[in-house]
Design a protein around this motif. Structure first.
Motif, PDB file in Angstrom:
ATOM      1  N   ALA A  33       0.835  -1.207   0.000  1.00 23.00           N
ATOM      2  CA  ALA A  33       0.000   0.000   0.000  1.00 23.00           C
ATOM      3  C   ALA A  33       0.869   1.256   0.000  1.00 23.00           C
ATOM      4  O   ALA A  33       0.566   2.234  -0.700  1.00 23.00           O
ATOM      5  CB  ALA A  33      -0.940  -0.007   1.198  1.00 23.00           C
ATOM      6  N   LEU A  34       1.945   1.240   0.774  1.00 23.99           N
ATOM      7  CA  LEU A  34       2.872   2.385   0.768  1.00 23.99           C
ATOM      8  C   LEU A  34       3.536   2.554  -0.592  1.00 23.99           C
ATOM      9  O   LEU A  34       3.734   3.674  -1.066  1.00 23.99           O
ATOM     10  CB  LEU A  34       3.939   2.211   1.850  1.00 23.99           C
ATOM     11  N   LEU A  37       0.930   4.155  -2.834  1.00 20.81           N
ATOM     12  CA  LEU A  37       0.772   5.568  -2.488  1.00 20.81           C
ATOM     13  C   LEU A  37       1.957   6.389  -2.979  1.00 20.81           C
ATOM     14  O   LEU A  37       1.786   7.465  -3.562  1.00 20.81           O
ATOM     15  CB  LEU A  37       0.598   5.719  -0.981  1.00 20.81           C
ATOM     16  N   ASN A  38       3.150   5.870  -2.790  1.00 19.80           N
ATOM     17  CA  ASN A  38       4.349   6.552  -3.249  1.00 19.80           C
ATOM     18  C   ASN A  38       4.348   6.709  -4.767  1.00 19.80           C
ATOM     19  O   ASN A  38       4.682   7.772  -5.288  1.00 19.80           O
ATOM     20  CB  ASN A  38       5.582   5.776  -2.786  1.00 19.80           C
ATOM     21  N   LEU A  41       1.798   9.389  -5.816  1.00 17.40           N
ATOM     22  CA  LEU A  41       2.283  10.739  -5.530  1.00 17.40           C
ATOM     23  C   LEU A  41       3.376  11.170  -6.509  1.00 17.40           C
ATOM     24  O   LEU A  41       3.465  12.344  -6.865  1.00 17.40           O
ATOM     25  CB  LEU A  41       2.803  10.820  -4.097  1.00 17.40           C
TER      26      LEU A  41
END
Length: 110
Positions: A33-34, A37-38, A41
């Protein structure tokens, strides 16, 4: 390219989950998930193929929440993660390229 670290950490956690460490399932989901998200972005385009790959990996990792089948789902996930992390090929990327909304010619993949 620091995204390699996300994939490597996911391989470690998925391996630990398959070996019997129950928190490994949740940690794998969190790392993926990180990573998603990264990527969102940094890319700012949700239709970008690399983001689609991250979405698919996250969706597969959510199979760790299914008690009866999580071991088998994570065997598949670990196989895909190892191929993604340690080789120059990504089976999931090839899959995303043939999705209708990516408007790619299948012959271009061969």
């Amino acid at each position: 390219n620091y995204h390699w670290w996300f994939w490597s950490i996911a391989v470690i956690y998925a391996s630990a989950a398959i070996a019997g460490w129950q928190p490994g399932y949740i940690y794998t989901i969190e790392v993926l998930a990180l990573n998603l998200l990264n990527s969102i972005l940094l890319q700012n385009i949700i239709a970008y193929e690399k983001i689609q790959v991250n979405i698919i990996f996250l969706l597969i990792s959510l199979g760790g929440l299914w008690d009866e089948g999580k071991f088998y789902v994570y065997i598949c996930l670990l196989t895909l993660l190892v191929i993604k992390t340690f080789s120059c090929h990504c089976i999931v990327l090839y899959f995303t390229r043939i999705l209708p909304w990516n408007n790619r010619n299948i012959r271009a993949l061969l």
